[in-house]
Design a protein around this motif. Structure first.
Motif, short mmCIF file in Angstrom:
data_model
loop_
_atom_site.label_atom_id
_atom_site.label_comp_id
_atom_site.label_asym_id
_atom_site.label_seq_id
_atom_site.Cartn_x
_atom_site.Cartn_y
_atom_site.Cartn_z
N LYS A 154 82.64 36.50 68.51
CA LYS A 154 82.96 35.27 67.79
C LYS A 154 84.20 35.54 66.77
CE LYS A 154 78.18 33.61 67.96
NZ LYS A 154 76.94 32.91 67.38
N ASP A 155 84.00 36.84 66.34
CA ASP A 155 85.40 37.10 65.31
C ASP A 155 86.80 36.81 65.98
OD1 ASP A 155 83.61 37.84 63.09
OD2 ASP A 155 83.51 40.02 63.66
N PRO A 158 86.21 37.74 52.44
CA PRO A 158 85.93 39.11 52.29
C PRO A 158 85.13 39.33 50.82
CG PRO A 158 88.14 38.90 53.00
CD PRO A 158 87.46 37.51 52.57
N GLY A 159 84.42 40.33 50.68
CA GLY A 159 83.86 40.61 49.26
C GLY A 159 82.49 39.85 49.02
N ILE A 169 76.66 39.53 47.83
CA ILE A 169 76.17 38.43 47.11
C ILE A 169 75.26 37.41 47.92
CG2 ILE A 169 76.92 35.98 45.74
CD1 ILE A 169 79.00 37.98 44.95
N VAL A 170 75.90 37.19 49.33
CA VAL A 170 75.21 36.43 50.44
C VAL A 170 73.69 37.00 50.70
CG1 VAL A 170 75.42 35.18 52.56
CG2 VAL A 170 77.22 35.26 50.97
N LEU A 171 73.96 38.33 50.98
CA LEU A 171 72.73 39.12 51.38
C LEU A 171 71.48 38.92 50.15
CD1 LEU A 171 74.00 42.01 53.20
CD2 LEU A 171 72.66 39.87 54.29
N GLU A 172 71.90 39.03 49.19
CA GLU A 172 70.89 38.97 48.04
C GLU A 172 70.34 37.59 47.91
OE1 GLU A 172 73.10 40.14 44.38
OE2 GLU A 172 73.09 42.31 44.69
N LYS A 200 79.78 39.58 58.04
CA LYS A 200 80.81 38.76 57.52
C LYS A 200 80.38 37.63 56.93
CE LYS A 200 84.09 41.48 60.49
NZ LYS A 200 84.93 41.02 61.54
N VAL A 201 81.40 36.95 56.12
CA VAL A 201 81.01 35.71 55.53
C VAL A 201 82.21 34.70 55.80
CG1 VAL A 201 80.34 34.47 53.27
CG2 VAL A 201 79.45 36.69 53.74
#
Length: 93
Positions: free
Chosen positions: A2-3, A38-39, A43-46, A73-74
């Motif tokens: 997909k990337d 990136p980065g 935060i998303v996983l939390e 990847k977000v």
């Protein structure tokens, strides 16, 4: 996979369908582009852990974020167009 596809063509769409019964439904399709952010992995996983993991397993799941974020990847969905439809009754024949 997909990337690679998104690197070649960032156009994406997302469909939502709400079915009330066999006759009534609503749907929306969002069209736009995907942009990697990136980065934001940690935060998303939390947020996902806080929302979906039961309290009894929260600390264990939170401890795994540091090692899991390397596999995440977000992407941001930049919406360019939205279309929708509502069906209230079957068409007459």
């Amino acid at each position: 996979h997909k990337d690679d596809a998104l690197a070649k063509n960032s156009k994406i769409s997302f469909t939502v369908i709400e079915t009330e019964d066999a006759i009534q439904c609503k749907s929306a399709i969002l069209f736009g582009t995907a942009e990697q952010v990136p980065g934001m992995e940690e935060i998303v996983l939390e947020h996902l852990v806080e929302k979906f993991v039961p309290d009894s397993q929260w600390h264990q799941a939170k401890a795994g974020i540091a090692s899991a974020k390397k596999n995440v990847k977000v992407y941001r969905f930049n919406i360019q167009h939205i279309t929708g439809k509502r069906i209230d009754k079957p068409k007459q024949r």
